[in-house]
Design a protein around this motif. Structure first.
Motif, mmCIF file in Angstrom:
data_model
loop_
_atom_site.group_PDB
_atom_site.id
_atom_site.type_symbol
_atom_site.label_atom_id
_atom_site.label_comp_id
_atom_site.label_asym_id
_atom_site.label_seq_id
_atom_site.Cartn_x
_atom_site.Cartn_y
_atom_site.Cartn_z
ATOM 1 N N SER A 23 95.256 18.349 57.970
ATOM 2 C CA SER A 23 95.199 19.405 58.984
ATOM 3 C C SER A 23 95.433 20.787 58.379
ATOM 4 O O SER A 23 94.925 21.785 58.871
ATOM 5 N N GLY A 24 96.215 20.833 57.282
ATOM 6 C CA GLY A 24 96.469 22.115 56.642
ATOM 7 C C GLY A 24 95.197 22.741 56.090
ATOM 8 O O GLY A 24 94.986 23.952 56.208
ATOM 9 N N THR A 25 94.335 21.904 55.481
ATOM 10 C CA THR A 25 93.064 22.406 54.945
ATOM 11 C C THR A 25 92.194 22.937 56.067
ATOM 12 O O THR A 25 91.601 24.020 55.971
ATOM 13 N N ARG A 26 92.124 22.174 57.162
ATOM 14 C CA ARG A 26 91.305 22.611 58.299
ATOM 15 C C ARG A 26 91.859 23.911 58.891
ATOM 16 O O ARG A 26 91.107 24.832 59.206
ATOM 17 N N ASP A 27 93.184 24.001 59.021
ATOM 18 C CA ASP A 27 93.779 25.210 59.603
ATOM 19 C C ASP A 27 93.518 26.434 58.731
ATOM 20 O O ASP A 27 93.272 27.528 59.237
ATOM 21 N N ARG A 28 93.608 26.249 57.395
ATOM 22 C CA ARG A 28 93.322 27.370 56.503
ATOM 23 C C ARG A 28 91.863 27.802 56.632
ATOM 24 O O ARG A 28 91.555 28.997 56.631
ATOM 25 N N ALA A 29 90.980 26.813 56.767
ATOM 26 C CA ALA A 29 89.557 27.126 56.941
ATOM 27 C C ALA A 29 89.324 27.908 58.232
ATOM 28 O O ALA A 29 88.604 28.922 58.241
ATOM 29 N N LEU A 30 89.936 27.472 59.319
ATOM 30 C CA LEU A 30 89.758 28.152 60.604
ATOM 31 C C LEU A 30 90.325 29.567 60.564
ATOM 32 O O LEU A 30 89.743 30.506 61.117
ATOM 33 N N ALA A 31 91.446 29.731 59.884
ATOM 34 C CA ALA A 31 92.047 31.062 59.784
ATOM 35 C C ALA A 31 91.117 32.019 59.044
ATOM 36 O O ALA A 31 90.958 33.184 59.428
ATOM 37 N N LEU A 32 90.501 31.527 57.975
ATOM 38 C CA LEU A 32 89.564 32.364 57.227
ATOM 39 C C LEU A 32 88.331 32.700 58.061
ATOM 40 O O LEU A 32 87.869 33.848 58.093
ATOM 41 N N MET A 33 87.783 31.689 58.761
ATOM 42 C CA MET A 33 86.571 31.921 59.545
ATOM 43 C C MET A 33 86.819 32.881 60.693
ATOM 44 O O MET A 33 85.942 33.677 61.057
ATOM 45 N N ARG A 34 88.022 32.834 61.273
ATOM 46 C CA ARG A 34 88.337 33.749 62.383
ATOM 47 C C ARG A 34 88.463 35.191 61.900
ATOM 48 O O ARG A 34 88.444 36.119 62.704
ATOM 49 N N GLN A 35 88.593 35.368 60.584
ATOM 50 C CA GLN A 35 88.590 36.711 60.009
ATOM 51 C C GLN A 35 87.175 37.210 59.735
ATOM 52 O O GLN A 35 86.978 38.317 59.246
ATOM 53 N N THR A 52 80.907 20.450 56.677
ATOM 54 C CA THR A 52 82.211 20.166 57.297
ATOM 55 C C THR A 52 82.826 21.449 57.854
ATOM 56 O O THR A 52 83.351 21.469 58.968
ATOM 57 N N VAL A 53 82.725 22.540 57.090
ATOM 58 C CA VAL A 53 83.243 23.822 57.560
ATOM 59 C C VAL A 53 82.500 24.258 58.823
ATOM 60 O O VAL A 53 83.105 24.748 59.785
ATOM 61 N N GLY A 54 81.189 24.049 58.832
ATOM 62 C CA GLY A 54 80.405 24.397 60.010
ATOM 63 C C GLY A 54 80.824 23.592 61.226
ATOM 64 O O GLY A 54 80.875 24.118 62.344
ATOM 65 N N TRP A 55 81.129 22.318 61.010
ATOM 66 C CA TRP A 55 81.587 21.475 62.122
ATOM 67 C C TRP A 55 82.928 21.950 62.662
ATOM 68 O O TRP A 55 83.142 22.031 63.871
ATOM 69 N N TRP A 56 83.844 22.290 61.756
ATOM 70 C CA TRP A 56 85.151 22.803 62.195
ATOM 71 C C TRP A 56 84.985 24.096 63.008
ATOM 72 O O TRP A 56 85.649 24.293 64.024
ATOM 73 N N ARG A 57 84.089 24.963 62.552
ATOM 74 C CA ARG A 57 83.851 26.215 63.285
ATOM 75 C C ARG A 57 83.290 25.919 64.675
ATOM 76 O O ARG A 57 83.708 26.515 65.671
ATOM 77 N N HIS A 58 82.351 24.983 64.745
ATOM 78 C CA HIS A 58 81.742 24.618 66.031
ATOM 79 C C HIS A 58 82.789 24.075 66.997
ATOM 80 O O HIS A 58 82.852 24.477 68.167
ATOM 81 N N GLU A 59 83.638 23.169 66.508
ATOM 82 C CA GLU A 59 84.663 22.571 67.368
ATOM 83 C C GLU A 59 85.706 23.605 67.800
ATOM 84 O O GLU A 59 86.187 23.595 68.934
ATOM 85 N N ASP A 60 86.036 24.538 66.893
ATOM 86 C CA ASP A 60 87.008 25.579 67.227
ATOM 87 C C ASP A 60 86.468 26.486 68.321
ATOM 88 O O ASP A 60 87.195 26.858 69.256
ATOM 89 N N ARG A 61 85.202 26.865 68.207
ATOM 90 C CA ARG A 61 84.592 27.698 69.242
ATOM 91 C C ARG A 61 84.582 26.977 70.591
ATOM 92 O O ARG A 61 84.839 27.581 71.638
ATOM 93 N N LYS A 62 84.271 25.696 70.565
ATOM 94 C CA LYS A 62 84.195 24.928 71.813
ATOM 95 C C LYS A 62 85.553 24.842 72.481
ATOM 96 O O LYS A 62 85.676 24.992 73.701
#
Length: 272
Positions: A23-35, A52-62
């Motif tokens: 979860s830490g890797t995913r959270d760091r990825a989301l923090a960067l993408m939100r910037q 995988t990064v694209g999927w995380w971004r898609h799920e975060d937006r949803k």
């Protein structure tokens, strides 16, 4: 409380990602993408596949209820400045050998060029980028032909002549803003039409000179198109430019007078 259902395929993907990355890797990825950092940069920084990064971004937006709209620089939709000279050339290419695919999940403008003319292929791509810089542009090579493609649904905004069926089976008329551009850059419009559906050739005939038959060669331009409307746009623009022309058959326009050929050579020239 109602719990939204997910498909078995989505559930399986979530399980796989949870196993592969903490979860830490995913959270760091989301923090960067939100910037505002692009997916490819995040993927490279964290050593995670771009998909995988694209999927995380898609799920975060949803989860956040964020509706994503792809950025665009469509001049008609955003009042974005664009290269009108390049547009006049591109309009001519499109009316000759271009078409637009506009479906729910597939949008692109295609210009078809013979591979014999690499300079024409380069100019077609450059014109697309000059009108709209954000859409991706690619070349698809077939036998003897190159298809230059620019991917965005907004080409239907810039080329409203798009419609169902073949161009010669429907009315083709320029909108006032297009006609204004053609009036300002008529030679670029003629160049695009000739580079798509025209050619410069050398004709020959024979004449009796001093009692002897001699071969005589002369250059000539042809423009061939099945659409009465497109041929009329071509000839109306030639009239505006003072270029003499004549219709040789149902589909062909010829420019053969010496002064008019000289004008065409100065501003259009052969394909290259």
């Amino acid at each position: 409380m109602n719990v939204p259902s997910i498909s078995p395929q989505t559930a399986l993907l979530q399980v796989k990602l949870a196993v592969m990355y903490d979860s830490g890797t995913r959270d760091r990825a989301l923090a960067l993408m939100r910037q505002g950092i692009p997916n490819r940069v995040v993927a490279h920084e964290l050593g995670v596949p771009r998909g995988t990064v694209g999927w995380w971004r898609h799920e975060d937006r949803k989860r956040r209820g964020e509706v994503y709209e792809r950025p665009n620089d469509c001049p008609k939709c955003t009042n974005h400045a664009f290269d009108q000279q390049a547009y006049a050339y591109l309009l001519g290419l499109y009316l000759g050998d271009g078409h637009i695919i506009s479906k729910p999940k597939q949008h692109h403008l295609s210009i078809f060029c013979a591979e014999t003319w690499p300079g024409l292929i380069d100019e077609a791509e450059a014109a697309m980028r000059a009108v709209m810089a954000l859409p991706s542009v690619k070349r698809r090579h077939k036998k003897g032909c190159a298809e230059v493609k620019s991917y965005t649904k907004h080409w239907t905004c810039m080329l409203p002549q798009h419609g169902p069926g073949k161009k010669h089976d429907r009315v083709i008329a320029l909108e006032p803003w297009q006609q204004q551009i053609v009036d300002e850059f008529p030679w670029e419009f003629v160049r695009g039409l000739v580079h798509s559906d025209g050619c410069r050739i050398t004709n020959w005939t024979t004449k009796i000179v001093a009692g002897e038959r001699r071969r005589y060669e002369y250059p000539r331009y042809f423009f061939t198109n099945k659409s009465d409307d497109i041929r009329r746009l071509f000839t109306d623009t030639l009239d505006q430019l003072g270029v003499a022309w004549r219709q040789t058959n149902a589909w062909n326009i010829s420019v053969a007078r010496r002064a008019s050929v000289a004008l065409m050579d100065a501003h259009v020239g052969p394909k290259y």
